[in-house]
Motif scaffolding. Structure first.
Motif, PDB file in Angstrom:
ATOM      1  N   ARG A  13       0.840  -1.211   0.000  1.00 27.51           N
ATOM      2  CA  ARG A  13       0.000   0.000   0.000  1.00 27.51           C
ATOM      3  C   ARG A  13       0.864   1.246   0.000  1.00 27.51           C
ATOM      4  O   ARG A  13       0.579   2.218  -0.707  1.00 27.51           O
ATOM      5  N   ILE A  14       1.919   1.240   0.787  1.00 29.28           N
ATOM      6  CA  ILE A  14       2.796   2.415   0.855  1.00 29.28           C
ATOM      7  C   ILE A  14       3.494   2.654  -0.479  1.00 29.28           C
ATOM      8  O   ILE A  14       3.610   3.799  -0.941  1.00 29.28           O
ATOM      9  N   LEU A  15       3.950   1.587  -1.129  1.00 31.69           N
ATOM     10  CA  LEU A  15       4.573   1.734  -2.444  1.00 31.69           C
ATOM     11  C   LEU A  15       3.559   2.221  -3.474  1.00 31.69           C
ATOM     12  O   LEU A  15       3.896   3.007  -4.373  1.00 31.69           O
ATOM     13  N   ALA A  16       2.323   1.755  -3.372  1.00 29.47           N
ATOM     14  CA  ALA A  16       1.284   2.241  -4.274  1.00 29.47           C
ATOM     15  C   ALA A  16       1.033   3.726  -4.057  1.00 29.47           C
ATOM     16  O   ALA A  16       0.834   4.493  -5.006  1.00 29.47           O
ATOM     17  N   LEU A  17       1.067   4.146  -2.811  1.00 28.70           N
ATOM     18  CA  LEU A  17       0.897   5.565  -2.493  1.00 28.70           C
ATOM     19  C   LEU A  17       2.015   6.387  -3.121  1.00 28.70           C
ATOM     20  O   LEU A  17       1.784   7.495  -3.622  1.00 28.70           O
ATOM     21  N   ARG A  18       3.224   5.859  -3.118  1.00 27.62           N
ATOM     22  CA  ARG A  18       4.348   6.548  -3.740  1.00 27.62           C
ATOM     23  C   ARG A  18       4.121   6.740  -5.238  1.00 27.62           C
ATOM     24  O   ARG A  18       4.579   7.713  -5.833  1.00 27.62           O
ATOM     25  N   GLN A  19       3.396   5.808  -5.866  1.00 27.35           N
ATOM     26  CA  GLN A  19       3.103   5.894  -7.297  1.00 27.35           C
ATOM     27  C   GLN A  19       1.821   6.675  -7.584  1.00 27.35           C
ATOM     28  O   GLN A  19       1.368   6.720  -8.724  1.00 27.35           O
ATOM     29  N   GLY A  20       1.257   7.298  -6.544  1.00 25.67           N
ATOM     30  CA  GLY A  20       0.045   8.093  -6.739  1.00 25.67           C
ATOM     31  C   GLY A  20      -1.220   7.273  -6.790  1.00 25.67           C
ATOM     32  O   GLY A  20      -2.264   7.754  -7.233  1.00 25.67           O
ATOM     33  N   PRO A  42       3.855   9.820   5.006  1.00 27.71           N
ATOM     34  CA  PRO A  42       4.307  11.177   4.720  1.00 27.71           C
ATOM     35  C   PRO A  42       5.479  11.248   3.744  1.00 27.71           C
ATOM     36  O   PRO A  42       5.631  12.242   3.030  1.00 27.71           O
ATOM     37  N   LEU A  43       6.320  10.199   3.701  1.00 30.04           N
ATOM     38  CA  LEU A  43       7.424  10.179   2.745  1.00 30.04           C
ATOM     39  C   LEU A  43       6.956   9.706   1.378  1.00 30.04           C
ATOM     40  O   LEU A  43       7.519  10.099   0.357  1.00 30.04           O
ATOM     41  N   ALA A  44       5.951   8.852   1.367  1.00 32.22           N
ATOM     42  CA  ALA A  44       5.473   8.282   0.110  1.00 32.22           C
ATOM     43  C   ALA A  44       4.587   9.238  -0.669  1.00 32.22           C
ATOM     44  O   ALA A  44       4.548   9.202  -1.905  1.00 32.22           O
ATOM     45  N   ARG A  45       3.876  10.102   0.027  1.00 28.21           N
ATOM     46  CA  ARG A  45       2.920  10.994  -0.646  1.00 28.21           C
ATOM     47  C   ARG A  45       3.625  11.961  -1.580  1.00 28.21           C
ATOM     48  O   ARG A  45       4.696  12.471  -1.293  1.00 28.21           O
ATOM     49  N   ARG A  46       2.987  12.208  -2.721  1.00 28.92           N
ATOM     50  CA  ARG A  46       3.521  13.144  -3.706  1.00 28.92           C
ATOM     51  C   ARG A  46       2.546  14.295  -3.976  1.00 28.92           C
ATOM     52  O   ARG A  46       2.746  15.065  -4.903  1.00 28.92           O
ATOM     53  N   ASP A  47       1.533  14.409  -3.129  1.00 31.27           N
ATOM     54  CA  ASP A  47       0.508  15.436  -3.356  1.00 31.27           C
ATOM     55  C   ASP A  47       0.755  16.709  -2.558  1.00 31.27           C
ATOM     56  O   ASP A  47       0.005  17.670  -2.687  1.00 31.27           O
ATOM     57  N   ALA A  88      13.639   3.782  -0.286  1.00 35.82           N
ATOM     58  CA  ALA A  88      12.717   3.316  -1.330  1.00 35.82           C
ATOM     59  C   ALA A  88      11.603   4.316  -1.613  1.00 35.82           C
ATOM     60  O   ALA A  88      10.965   4.234  -2.668  1.00 35.82           O
ATOM     61  N   LEU A  89      11.379   5.260  -0.704  1.00 37.07           N
ATOM     62  CA  LEU A  89      10.249   6.178  -0.845  1.00 37.07           C
ATOM     63  C   LEU A  89      10.647   7.554  -1.362  1.00 37.07           C
ATOM     64  O   LEU A  89       9.779   8.397  -1.567  1.00 37.07           O
ATOM     65  N   VAL A  90      11.941   7.794  -1.574  1.00 34.76           N
ATOM     66  CA  VAL A  90      12.382   9.111  -2.038  1.00 34.76           C
ATOM     67  C   VAL A  90      12.974   9.017  -3.436  1.00 34.76           C
ATOM     68  O   VAL A  90      13.300   7.943  -3.927  1.00 34.76           O
ATOM     69  N   ASP A  91      13.107  10.187  -4.071  1.00 31.71           N
ATOM     70  CA  ASP A  91      13.712  10.237  -5.406  1.00 31.71           C
ATOM     71  C   ASP A  91      15.231  10.149  -5.335  1.00 31.71           C
ATOM     72  O   ASP A  91      15.874   9.629  -6.255  1.00 31.71           O
ATOM     73  N   GLY A  92      15.807  10.693  -4.272  1.00 31.96           N
ATOM     74  CA  GLY A  92      17.267  10.709  -4.162  1.00 31.96           C
ATOM     75  C   GLY A  92      17.714  10.707  -2.717  1.00 31.96           C
ATOM     76  O   GLY A  92      16.997  11.185  -1.828  1.00 31.96           O
ATOM     77  N   VAL A  93      18.909  10.142  -2.473  1.00 35.51           N
ATOM     78  CA  VAL A  93      19.497  10.127  -1.142  1.00 35.51           C
ATOM     79  C   VAL A  93      20.854  10.823  -1.224  1.00 35.51           C
ATOM     80  O   VAL A  93      21.641  10.558  -2.131  1.00 35.51           O
TER      81      VAL A  93
END
Length: 276
Positions: A13-20, A42-47, A88-93
């Motif tokens: 579910r969290i990974l799906a949230l990351r994909q919107g 909160p890290l996965a959300r992109r909205d 796994a939930l961010v674009d860059g580290v």
């Protein structure tokens, strides 16, 4: 304190949230799974726009390594799995040159399902050698921010920024990365780098993971150039605490957007267990 249980279905579910797709509120979840949604959504959300989060792993007495510099086991298995989930939930580290040279991290996602983030190195004077693991080709983006004109291995993106006193302005770093599609950023180390972003007011949230061990001496977990003289002036973020096995994570919201990210995206009716 909430006890986190990261099951396969809640992580999906969290990974799906990351994909919107999906949300952080619908479904029949255990208390531990709901705690996982509260911690990671909160890290996965992109909205809610760009997010810059920092993570520090430390001992009970606030150390990140021994006097000799040994930091490899500062976090146990639960703490390491948590860090990999954050990646796994961010674009860059992002890490600084000192962390790259001393810890030689791989900055990959190995302990959970998810894609490797872009690996970003701050190396103002080009002193980090090109044979470190962070430069290997594995499909993830590799980015170096530097002030010198130094060639890098094929495929490595180079961002040139001016430096001052051996460092870059955190705002310039974020602007350059966001122009290149890095909207969510994890500042993983070290403590000086995290402190620069914190003092610049550019961290959305800060996570402090505390492991149950006492070191006695060694580098402190967070170093600020201008520490407060009075406790009345200290930063007092809104904070939630989570238990991950024997370790405790304090999730600190440093902006109104970070507080808002704890709220579900919507309050839709409950659906069948496991639905996304």
């Amino acid at each position: 304190m909430q006890t986190v249980e990261v099951t396969a279905r809640v992580w999906d579910r969290i990974l799906a949230l990351r994909q919107g797709r999906g949300c952080a509120c619908c479904g029949r979840w255990s208390a531990g799974e709901r705690a996982a949604l509260s911690l990671y959504a909160p890290l996965a959300r992109r909205d809610l726009g760009p997010v810059t989060v920092a993570q520090i792993g430390q001992s009970l007495d606030g150390r990140i390594a021994t006097v000799s510099g040994d930091a490899r086991d500062i976090s146990g298995a639960d703490g390491l799995a948590h860090l990999h989930r954050m990646r796994a939930l961010v674009d860059g580290v992002l890490i600084g040159a000192r962390t790259a040279l001393h810890d030689r991290p791989r900055l990959t996602v190995r302990m959970c399902k998810g894609a490797n983030p872009a690996r970003i190195l701050l190396d103002p004077r080009g002193r980090v050698p090109d044979d470190l693991e962070i430069f290997r080709e594995d499909g993830a983006r590799r980015i170096v921010v530097q002030a010198v004109d130094r060639p890098r291995p094929s495929g490595v993106e180079v961002i040139h920024l001016p430096e001052g006193d051996g460092w870059f302005a955190p705002g310039d770093i974020l602007a350059a990365l966001q122009m290149r599609g890095i909207g969510s950023l994890l500042v993983e180390g070290g403590g000086i780098t995290i402190g620069r972003f914190l003092e610049a007011g550019l961290l959305t949230r800060l996570q402090v993971a505390i492991s149950p061990l006492l070191i006695g001496a060694g580098p402190a977990s967070l170093t600020l150039r201008s520490p407060v003289a009075r406790l009345a002036d200290a930063i007092r973020p809104e904070t939630r605490s989570y238990g991950l096995g024997p370790e405790v994570v304090f999730d600190c919201a440093l902006s109104p957007e970070a507080v808002a990210a704890w709220a579900p995206i919507h309050a839709a009716p409950v659906v069948a267990a496991g639905g996304i």
